[in-house]
Design a protein around this motif. Structure first.
Motif, PDB file in Angstrom:
ATOM      1  N   SER A  91      -0.786  -7.301   1.584  1.00  0.00           N
ATOM      2  CA  SER A  91      -0.307  -7.123   0.219  1.00  0.00           C
ATOM      3  C   SER A  91      -0.867  -5.836  -0.391  1.00  0.00           C
ATOM      4  O   SER A  91      -0.150  -5.083  -1.049  1.00  0.00           O
ATOM      5  N   ALA A  92      -2.147  -5.567  -0.149  1.00  0.00           N
ATOM      6  CA  ALA A  92      -2.798  -4.368  -0.688  1.00  0.00           C
ATOM      7  C   ALA A  92      -2.195  -3.105  -0.084  1.00  0.00           C
ATOM      8  O   ALA A  92      -1.938  -2.127  -0.795  1.00  0.00           O
ATOM      9  N   ILE A  93      -1.956  -3.108   1.214  1.00  0.00           N
ATOM     10  CA  ILE A  93      -1.378  -1.935   1.877  1.00  0.00           C
ATOM     11  C   ILE A  93       0.033  -1.679   1.357  1.00  0.00           C
ATOM     12  O   ILE A  93       0.400  -0.540   1.064  1.00  0.00           O
ATOM     13  N   HIS A  94       0.813  -2.728   1.235  1.00  0.00           N
ATOM     14  CA  HIS A  94       2.186  -2.583   0.724  1.00  0.00           C
ATOM     15  C   HIS A  94       2.168  -1.970  -0.678  1.00  0.00           C
ATOM     16  O   HIS A  94       2.904  -1.021  -0.972  1.00  0.00           O
ATOM     17  N   TRP A  95       1.320  -2.468  -1.543  1.00  0.00           N
ATOM     18  CA  TRP A  95       1.217  -1.963  -2.909  1.00  0.00           C
ATOM     19  C   TRP A  95       0.688  -0.533  -2.912  1.00  0.00           C
ATOM     20  O   TRP A  95       1.231   0.344  -3.601  1.00  0.00           O
ATOM     21  N   GLY A  96      -0.372  -0.281  -2.149  1.00  0.00           N
ATOM     22  CA  GLY A  96      -0.977   1.051  -2.110  1.00  0.00           C
ATOM     23  C   GLY A  96      -0.035   2.109  -1.574  1.00  0.00           C
ATOM     24  O   GLY A  96      -0.014   3.244  -2.062  1.00  0.00           O
ATOM     25  N   ASN A  97       0.763   1.754  -0.564  1.00  0.00           N
ATOM     26  CA  ASN A  97       1.696   2.715   0.021  1.00  0.00           C
ATOM     27  C   ASN A  97       2.826   3.081  -0.935  1.00  0.00           C
ATOM     28  O   ASN A  97       3.479   4.107  -0.758  1.00  0.00           O
TER      29      ASN A  97
END
Length: 160
Positions: A91-97
């Motif tokens: 979830s964090a990677i998706h949001w950060g990207n």
């Protein structure tokens, strides 16, 4: 049993009972490398549902209280810590990207993680049982939440 509980915001008027629903809460730091630009660091707060394995992004780490409760008021998790952590990272990677352009996946550091419970109030109104989410105040009729839909049996579908 002593447990951490997300601070309830809403509570029904009158007499009510409660059920505690499990979450893992993560405060993550994402470290992004970028070509020709300065590196970026982002904070991310993930609330991972330990029944449906869904992750919600939070604005911060919610205030927690400690409650002494009977075990029969606590729903046990069906998702373990490793699965919850991977869901939080995903979830964090998706949001950060969506926020940062980088050729690399971020390095992720767990700043803080804690298992806590969300309070769901169970109460009666007009002779009918309801459940209320203590964080958003939404109420649902209990019978609507526990209704079992009829599915065709194997015999009717000629399964083997």
């Amino acid at each position: 049993m002593r447990v951490k509980v997300m601070r309830p915001i809403f509570q029904p008027e009158g007499n009510s009972k409660f059920v505690l629903y499990p979450y893992w809460i993560f405060h993550l730091k994402l470290f992004y490398k970028r070509l020709g630009r300065s590196d970026r660091v982002l904070d991310y707060y993930a609330y991972v549902d330990l029944y449906r394995l869904g992750a919600e992004r939070g604005d911060g780490f919610i205030e927690l209280y400690e409650w002494d409760v009977n075990e029969n008021r606590i729903m046990g998790p069906i998702v373990d810590y490793e699965e919850a952590k991977m869901k939080a990272f995903e979830s964090a990677i998706h949001w950060g990207n969506m926020k940062i352009i980088s050729w690399w996946l971020p390095r992720i550091e767990i700043v803080m993680d804690v298992m806590a419970y969300k309070v769901f109030w169970v109460f009666k109104r007009d002779g009918e049982k309801f459940v209320m989410d203590s964080l958003d105040g939404k109420g649902f009729r209990l019978k609507d939440l526990t209704r079992i839909e009829r599915r065709p049996t194997c015999r009717r579908l000629r399964c083997r």
